[in-house]
Motif scaffolding. Sequence first.
Motif, PDB file in Angstrom:
ATOM      1  N   PRO A  72     107.957 -44.733  82.099  1.00  0.00           N
ATOM      2  CA  PRO A  72     108.042 -46.137  81.678  1.00  0.00           C
ATOM      3  C   PRO A  72     109.484 -46.606  81.533  1.00  0.00           C
ATOM      4  O   PRO A  72     110.418 -45.827  81.647  1.00  0.00           O
ATOM      5  N   PHE A  73     109.636 -47.889  81.227  1.00  0.00           N
ATOM      6  CA  PHE A  73     110.943 -48.541  81.069  1.00  0.00           C
ATOM      7  C   PHE A  73     111.890 -48.146  82.196  1.00  0.00           C
ATOM      8  O   PHE A  73     112.954 -47.572  81.975  1.00  0.00           O
ATOM      9  N   THR A  86     107.525 -63.737  82.533  1.00  0.00           N
ATOM     10  CA  THR A  86     107.235 -62.419  81.972  1.00  0.00           C
ATOM     11  C   THR A  86     106.942 -62.551  80.480  1.00  0.00           C
ATOM     12  O   THR A  86     107.360 -63.513  79.833  1.00  0.00           O
ATOM     13  N   PRO A  87     106.208 -61.560  79.913  1.00  0.00           N
ATOM     14  CA  PRO A  87     105.665 -60.369  80.571  1.00  0.00           C
ATOM     15  C   PRO A  87     104.484 -60.721  81.472  1.00  0.00           C
ATOM     16  O   PRO A  87     103.787 -61.707  81.226  1.00  0.00           O
ATOM     17  N   ARG A 100     103.063 -53.162  83.488  1.00  0.00           N
ATOM     18  CA  ARG A 100     103.501 -54.377  82.802  1.00  0.00           C
ATOM     19  C   ARG A 100     104.973 -54.612  83.097  1.00  0.00           C
ATOM     20  O   ARG A 100     105.814 -53.734  82.852  1.00  0.00           O
ATOM     21  N   ALA A 102     108.325 -56.237  82.123  1.00  0.00           N
ATOM     22  CA  ALA A 102     108.959 -56.787  80.925  1.00  0.00           C
ATOM     23  C   ALA A 102     109.999 -57.843  81.268  1.00  0.00           C
ATOM     24  O   ALA A 102     110.184 -58.815  80.526  1.00  0.00           O
ATOM     25  N   ILE A 110     111.849 -54.735  85.588  1.00  0.00           N
ATOM     26  CA  ILE A 110     111.849 -53.689  84.572  1.00  0.00           C
ATOM     27  C   ILE A 110     110.413 -53.492  84.115  1.00  0.00           C
ATOM     28  O   ILE A 110     109.786 -54.418  83.593  1.00  0.00           O
ATOM     29  N   GLU A 112     107.625 -52.124  81.707  1.00  0.00           N
ATOM     30  CA  GLU A 112     107.460 -51.708  80.322  1.00  0.00           C
ATOM     31  C   GLU A 112     106.653 -50.414  80.244  1.00  0.00           C
ATOM     32  O   GLU A 112     106.953 -49.522  79.457  1.00  0.00           O
ATOM     33  N   ASP A 113     105.615 -50.328  81.097  1.00  0.00           N
ATOM     34  CA  ASP A 113     104.758 -49.150  81.064  1.00  0.00           C
ATOM     35  C   ASP A 113     103.947 -49.072  82.358  1.00  0.00           C
ATOM     36  O   ASP A 113     103.672 -50.094  82.992  1.00  0.00           O
TER      37      ASP A 113
END
Length: 297
Positions: A72-73, A86-87, A100, A102, A110, A112-113
Amino acid sequence: MKISAIVTTPPYAAFLDEVARHPLVAGFRLNTVMPLKTGPREALELLGKYKQPVWVDLKGRQLRVVGAAMPPFTEIRLSHKIKVNTPVDAYFSDGNERARIAAVDGDRIILEDGPRRMIGPGESVNIMHPSFEIEGTLTDTDKAYLDAMKEMGMSKVMLSYVESADDVEEVKRLLPGAEVVLKIETQRGLDFAKKHGAQHGRLMAARGDLYVEVLRPHMIIDAVKTVIQADQNAIAASRIFDSLAWQPVPVSADIGDAAFLLEIGYRTFMLGDQVCLKRDSVIEALNLLDAIADSSK
């Protein structure tokens, strides 16, 4: 019932001569994301020797990953600059995996997960949101193929993610006289097909991404009907006999799917990457399609 098939062809495959001789085959499709030793001209020369029409499948607006990343991230670079509020959710692996987003910065997103795996270069990304916009149409690779085609006197093009006449005109500016198949893969593309039909080129129901992009999975039924109603010569593509890529006997759903497409009027089919990577699966897919059409008379 007279039908025909366009076969996706890995340029280095050793079985292409046999495929080219199959009575259903009416042309080859070159997926321009396939790796090559040198460049576009090499692929076109390799496929040109089989005396079948070669359709060069340009990626256009189709959003793809550039470079590998591990969520993630994580930062992922895309084939185009985008804008979206976003998100927001993004989908990978033919819509089977959700992530997701971000933040967005041009061609950078980017996550998120998710998905909990390595995301590799060339993977397609689907973002279905009213605010989503893609900057530009053709990629640098698309333009390199068009340059090579112009030098070699070739004209047959498939263009992914067509949503407006401007998308087609950009191809024709770079390749005058281009014969363009318009791949309908989004809701905006469906709206374009309903409005313009085959005015700007033959339509294709490109069900790989179209299935992901429709608002609900069952809406793919109306989507493929919309395309054939807009163009009676439209091509049905993707997700055809995919089970043959993994096993010698097709699943029942694949047979019913092909019968449904024939029943609503499709007569030209394009076999996708998975089923065409091996000699046995592509030959079996062609024979099966022929048998289903014969039994549907």
